[in-house]
Design a protein around this motif. Structure first.
Motif, PDB file in Angstrom:
ATOM      1  N   MET A   1       0.855  -1.193   0.000  1.00  0.00           N
ATOM      2  CA  MET A   1       0.000   0.000   0.000  1.00  0.00           C
ATOM      3  C   MET A   1       0.893   1.247   0.000  1.00  0.00           C
ATOM      4  O   MET A   1       1.827   1.331   0.793  1.00  0.00           O
ATOM      5  CB  MET A   1      -0.880  -0.010   1.262  1.00  0.00           C
ATOM      6  CG  MET A   1      -2.025   0.990   1.181  1.00  0.00           C
ATOM      7  SD  MET A   1      -2.914   1.195   2.758  1.00  0.00           S
ATOM      8  CE  MET A   1      -3.549  -0.451   3.040  1.00  0.00           C
ATOM      9  N   SER A   2       0.625   2.182  -0.875  1.00  0.00           N
ATOM     10  CA  SER A   2       1.442   3.393  -0.887  1.00  0.00           C
ATOM     11  C   SER A   2       1.092   4.248   0.308  1.00  0.00           C
ATOM     12  O   SER A   2       0.023   4.118   0.902  1.00  0.00           O
ATOM     13  CB  SER A   2       1.194   4.186  -2.172  1.00  0.00           C
ATOM     14  OG  SER A   2      -0.018   4.896  -2.061  1.00  0.00           O
ATOM     15  N   ILE A   3       2.014   5.141   0.642  1.00  0.00           N
ATOM     16  CA  ILE A   3       1.769   6.003   1.796  1.00  0.00           C
ATOM     17  C   ILE A   3       0.568   6.903   1.534  1.00  0.00           C
ATOM     18  O   ILE A   3      -0.196   7.222   2.444  1.00  0.00           O
ATOM     19  CB  ILE A   3       3.059   6.798   2.124  1.00  0.00           C
ATOM     20  CG1 ILE A   3       3.017   7.291   3.570  1.00  0.00           C
ATOM     21  CG2 ILE A   3       3.299   7.937   1.152  1.00  0.00           C
ATOM     22  CD1 ILE A   3       3.358   6.264   4.590  1.00  0.00           C
ATOM     23  N   LYS A   6      -2.524   4.820   2.123  1.00  0.00           N
ATOM     24  CA  LYS A   6      -2.633   4.520   3.550  1.00  0.00           C
ATOM     25  C   LYS A   6      -3.264   5.688   4.310  1.00  0.00           C
ATOM     26  O   LYS A   6      -4.010   5.489   5.247  1.00  0.00           O
ATOM     27  CB  LYS A   6      -1.228   4.219   4.092  1.00  0.00           C
ATOM     28  CG  LYS A   6      -1.195   3.612   5.485  1.00  0.00           C
ATOM     29  CD  LYS A   6       0.241   3.185   5.846  1.00  0.00           C
ATOM     30  CE  LYS A   6       0.306   2.594   7.234  1.00  0.00           C
ATOM     31  NZ  LYS A   6       1.692   2.210   7.592  1.00  0.00           N
ATOM     32  N   PHE A   7      -2.938   6.906   3.876  1.00  0.00           N
ATOM     33  CA  PHE A   7      -3.444   8.083   4.589  1.00  0.00           C
ATOM     34  C   PHE A   7      -4.751   8.622   4.010  1.00  0.00           C
ATOM     35  O   PHE A   7      -5.388   9.476   4.622  1.00  0.00           O
ATOM     36  CB  PHE A   7      -2.369   9.179   4.618  1.00  0.00           C
ATOM     37  CG  PHE A   7      -1.383   8.971   5.733  1.00  0.00           C
ATOM     38  CD1 PHE A   7      -0.350   8.060   5.601  1.00  0.00           C
ATOM     39  CD2 PHE A   7      -1.503   9.659   6.925  1.00  0.00           C
ATOM     40  CE1 PHE A   7       0.550   7.842   6.636  1.00  0.00           C
ATOM     41  CE2 PHE A   7      -0.610   9.448   7.971  1.00  0.00           C
ATOM     42  CZ  PHE A   7       0.421   8.535   7.818  1.00  0.00           C
ATOM     43  N   PHE A 144      -5.807   1.879   9.797  1.00  0.00           N
ATOM     44  CA  PHE A 144      -4.396   2.278   9.747  1.00  0.00           C
ATOM     45  C   PHE A 144      -3.485   1.070   9.935  1.00  0.00           C
ATOM     46  O   PHE A 144      -2.427   0.978   9.304  1.00  0.00           O
ATOM     47  CB  PHE A 144      -4.092   3.348  10.802  1.00  0.00           C
ATOM     48  CG  PHE A 144      -2.681   3.865  10.713  1.00  0.00           C
ATOM     49  CD1 PHE A 144      -2.310   4.725   9.691  1.00  0.00           C
ATOM     50  CD2 PHE A 144      -1.721   3.467  11.626  1.00  0.00           C
ATOM     51  CE1 PHE A 144      -0.999   5.189   9.582  1.00  0.00           C
ATOM     52  CE2 PHE A 144      -0.410   3.935  11.534  1.00  0.00           C
ATOM     53  CZ  PHE A 144      -0.056   4.795  10.514  1.00  0.00           C
TER      54      PHE A 144
ATOM     55  N   ALA B 119       6.052   7.579  10.297  1.00  0.00           N
ATOM     56  CA  ALA B 119       4.784   6.947   9.926  1.00  0.00           C
ATOM     57  C   ALA B 119       4.206   7.570   8.655  1.00  0.00           C
ATOM     58  O   ALA B 119       3.542   6.895   7.878  1.00  0.00           O
ATOM     59  CB  ALA B 119       3.773   7.085  11.067  1.00  0.00           C
ATOM     60  N   THR B 121       5.863   8.686   6.131  1.00  0.00           N
ATOM     61  CA  THR B 121       6.728   8.557   4.953  1.00  0.00           C
ATOM     62  C   THR B 121       7.125   7.122   4.631  1.00  0.00           C
ATOM     63  O   THR B 121       7.643   6.884   3.544  1.00  0.00           O
ATOM     64  CB  THR B 121       8.027   9.382   5.146  1.00  0.00           C
ATOM     65  OG1 THR B 121       8.583   9.099   6.429  1.00  0.00           O
ATOM     66  CG2 THR B 121       7.769  10.878   5.053  1.00  0.00           C
ATOM     67  N   VAL B 122       6.921   6.199   5.552  1.00  0.00           N
ATOM     68  CA  VAL B 122       7.387   4.821   5.340  1.00  0.00           C
ATOM     69  C   VAL B 122       6.213   3.855   5.262  1.00  0.00           C
ATOM     70  O   VAL B 122       5.439   3.728   6.215  1.00  0.00           O
ATOM     71  CB  VAL B 122       8.338   4.376   6.477  1.00  0.00           C
ATOM     72  CG1 VAL B 122       8.775   2.925   6.265  1.00  0.00           C
ATOM     73  CG2 VAL B 122       9.554   5.295   6.552  1.00  0.00           C
ATOM     74  N   SER B 123       6.098   3.186   4.145  1.00  0.00           N
ATOM     75  CA  SER B 123       5.150   2.085   3.999  1.00  0.00           C
ATOM     76  C   SER B 123       5.909   0.764   4.022  1.00  0.00           C
ATOM     77  O   SER B 123       7.125   0.740   3.843  1.00  0.00           O
ATOM     78  CB  SER B 123       4.415   2.176   2.662  1.00  0.00           C
ATOM     79  OG  SER B 123       3.402   3.114   2.695  1.00  0.00           O
TER      80      SER B 123
END
Lengths: 405, 405
Positions: A1-3, A6-7, A144, B119, B121-123
């Motif tokens: 999953m890309s950052i 994810k956000f 998350f 958190a 920036t890192v997946s």
């Protein structure tokens, strides 16, 4: 999953307190009529000026500062002496022992406890039973950590008096489908309903049967109205290692500005929570921890008065919502949330929430934050100045009529 | 990954401040001789009783409490008025603009900023360049978010004067291998070395070339000794959206008990950090945020005196370590850490650290916390009472002789 993805699910645009970051763009298109004058009320959180922090809190903080380094640098899980004081009181309140050394952690707010507890129990792909509606962060936390949510319905509208209305069969279905964690708030946020003893007993039995862990957010469990009867899950017939209870003095006690919460119960989960706290924020602010010495030790009669004042506001607002045709609201048995559903409107509910803010100076939290089936509801934290709150709900009622479908 | 294995790497047994949870089990087997008497010194963190919080901090907190709800409930990223005050000062300090509205977040401690930045920036599976040795939480954070560490060596022992000793070719190798994030502390924790202008310029150029984001932890960048020259990465020729700078008043200013930190720079990363803060701890304690009004506004001469007092302790301890045969220590150019390596001993270094605690009343942090190649080193935070610190290092030297191989 890309950052980014994810956000993407972690939206805070409609989160309580974030309205200041919203603009007015697009509102011109749907607004009708003029502004209604009156003192603005932000129902997204309580007003700690109207309901002040517990007496002695600031003095306890000052004493912590005076202690110096010993109070500034505690164990990550918090100062042992304070854990012992608070642990004994929490054992008395909940009716089951608290292990102050290994079974209690002090956190930056109840939110901090919830974050650490979910992080310490949910791995990628784990199935988690979540109530709908419930506190919006529950869903966001599970997402998350890439858990899979298995929703369980809370039929608070249809439930009999004294019942929260949890779909207990639905909970068993979730456990049978593999959920090994159940996360819920009691009293329910946003609906304010308290789970009955039967419901809590059944949750305990199902958790035992399926070997599931239960995280119960009891943030509002002290602000009980006279008719309510409260059952602590951790005092039921359940393996103490499978329960984590979360509380804090941010709401009823108005101590949110100190950012304090606690989690207690399972020593294994709490050990993991402390390991994580070491890289999340080290510890709850050392000096703030000292404020917990005042918790559950309020002056005689203080809590009774706080409850009575909230009950009076609750009852006035319930009457006002009762006067809006087509509006449904259940009287909360605890806490300071109202969760009315609104009648059909000529504009979308998200736009109506915006109109409330721009035209009536009334900030509420949209029901969509709490679950996918609550789009017609809004949450109000009625821990406000009494007169300002009633006037604000009168303006809200006027806007409902203005935009009624 | 199971929750157990996810947490297995997050050990805190040797983390600073957690020694109180350690027992004495097993120590009987290797201890020699009697205890050395003297005032115990905990070098795992600074002594805020010996070096007190900045003047006015408590008064600023009190003013925050007096403000009431407006200070208790801020935006998740912190109060805008305070962000504007602090942002302007940070811009002046670092030599590059700070966007107080969208490019600055207030966090619960510098640790909180570091957690949120990693958190955000890192997946899972992302490659991250990490310095060895560096602050132990860097590694743990990357592991917790299932990133892949690409270590870059800091040859601080061999570096020329004025150079930190970063293996810049190694950094390029990491970028070439796919790292899109570089995370490091400047001055380096634990070694206390400051990166030269050439080194920072090269880091900026490499980050630009490979489109990488850089998180730089500048926690100790205010406590500079006279010979040091400090270069702020964010003031170099680098895309501002690719840099996040982290600072806080916990160390030099001794304000750790309030739990305050800031991250500033990339508006995209900071937007994600705020979204996450909303479910991690909501915000830095509202009242504590008010203390930031005193930051970078200390009384005339206060910082110069704080630096001079630390320099005097540093120099005395360096002389003592210099007197231990086979001990190497580089004089730190900034901050309050010494990172000496010890000569060969008859017992393991982990056991020696335990012996120090049990027999000399001296707590240090084992070098293994900072990287896999630092097992013979120990970290001391020398922000202590001057006389107690020198006496403690004299006891340490005596124990080195007792256990020398």
């Amino acid at each position: 999953m890309s950052i980014q993805s994810k956000f993407s699910k972690l939206g805070t645009d409609n989160a309580p307190g974030q309205e200041v970051r919203q603009g007015t763009a697009g509102a011109e298109g749907f607004l009708r009529g003029d502004k209604l004058s009156g003192r603005p009320v932000d129902f997204s959180h309580g007003d700690v000026d109207a309901h002040e922090p517990t007496p002695g809190a600031f003095e306890a903080f000052s004493a912590g500062v005076a202690l110096g380094g010993a109070q500034a640098y505690t164990e990550y899980r918090g100062d042992l002496g304070i854990r012992e004081v608070v642990g004994a009181r929490l054992a008395g309140f909940t009716g089951a022992p608290v292990d102050a050394r290994d079974g209690l952690i002090i956190t930056p707010g109840t939110q901090g406890a919830l974050f650490l507890a979910v992080a310490a129990t949910v791995s990628r792909g784990d199935k988690v039973a979540i109530v709908q509606p419930d506190y919006f962060a529950n869903r966001k936390l599970v997402e998350f950590f890439e858990g899979e949510m298995l929703p369980v319905r809370l039929a608070y509208r249809e439930a009999a008096a004294g019942q929260a209305g949890l779909d207990l069969e639905g909970l068993e279905v979730a456990f049978r489908a593999g959920a090994r964690l159940f996360l819920f708030s009691n009293p329910n946020n946003p609906a304010g309903v308290v789970y009955s003893q039967d419901e809590i007993a059944r949750i305990a039995a199902l958790a035992a049967q399926y070997g599931a862990t239960v995280i119960v957010d009891q943030l509002y469990s002290r602000l009980l109205y006279p008719s309510a009867s409260y059952t602590h899950l951790r005092a039921m017939d359940i393996d103490a290692e499978n329960v984590v209870t979360i509380m804090g003095p941010s709401k009823t006690e108005s101590l949110s500005g100190y950012r304090l919460g606690v989690a207690f119960g399972s020593t294994q989960v709490i050990a993991r929570m402390e390991k994580l706290q070491a890289i999340v924020s080290l510890r709850a602010a050392g000096y703030s921890q000292a404020v917990l010495r005042t918790w559950f030790a309020e002056p005689e009669g203080w809590m009774a008065e706080r409850i009575a004042r909230h009950q009076a506001i609750r009852d006035d607002l319930l009457a006002l919502f009762g006067g809006i045709e087509g509006c449904f609201v259940r009287a909360p048995q605890a806490g300071s949330y109202l969760f009315p559903s609104l009648p059909a409107l000529a504009i979308g509910h998200a736009d109506f929430v915006k109109a409330l803010r721009l035209q009536a100076g009334v900030i509420v939290t949209p029901g969509t934050e709490f679950g996918p089936h609550s789009g017609d509801s809004i949450r109000l934290n009625f821990s406000q100045d009494h007169a300002a709150a009633t006037a604000a709900v009168e303006r809200l009622a006027a806007l409902v009529e203005r935009y009624r479908a």
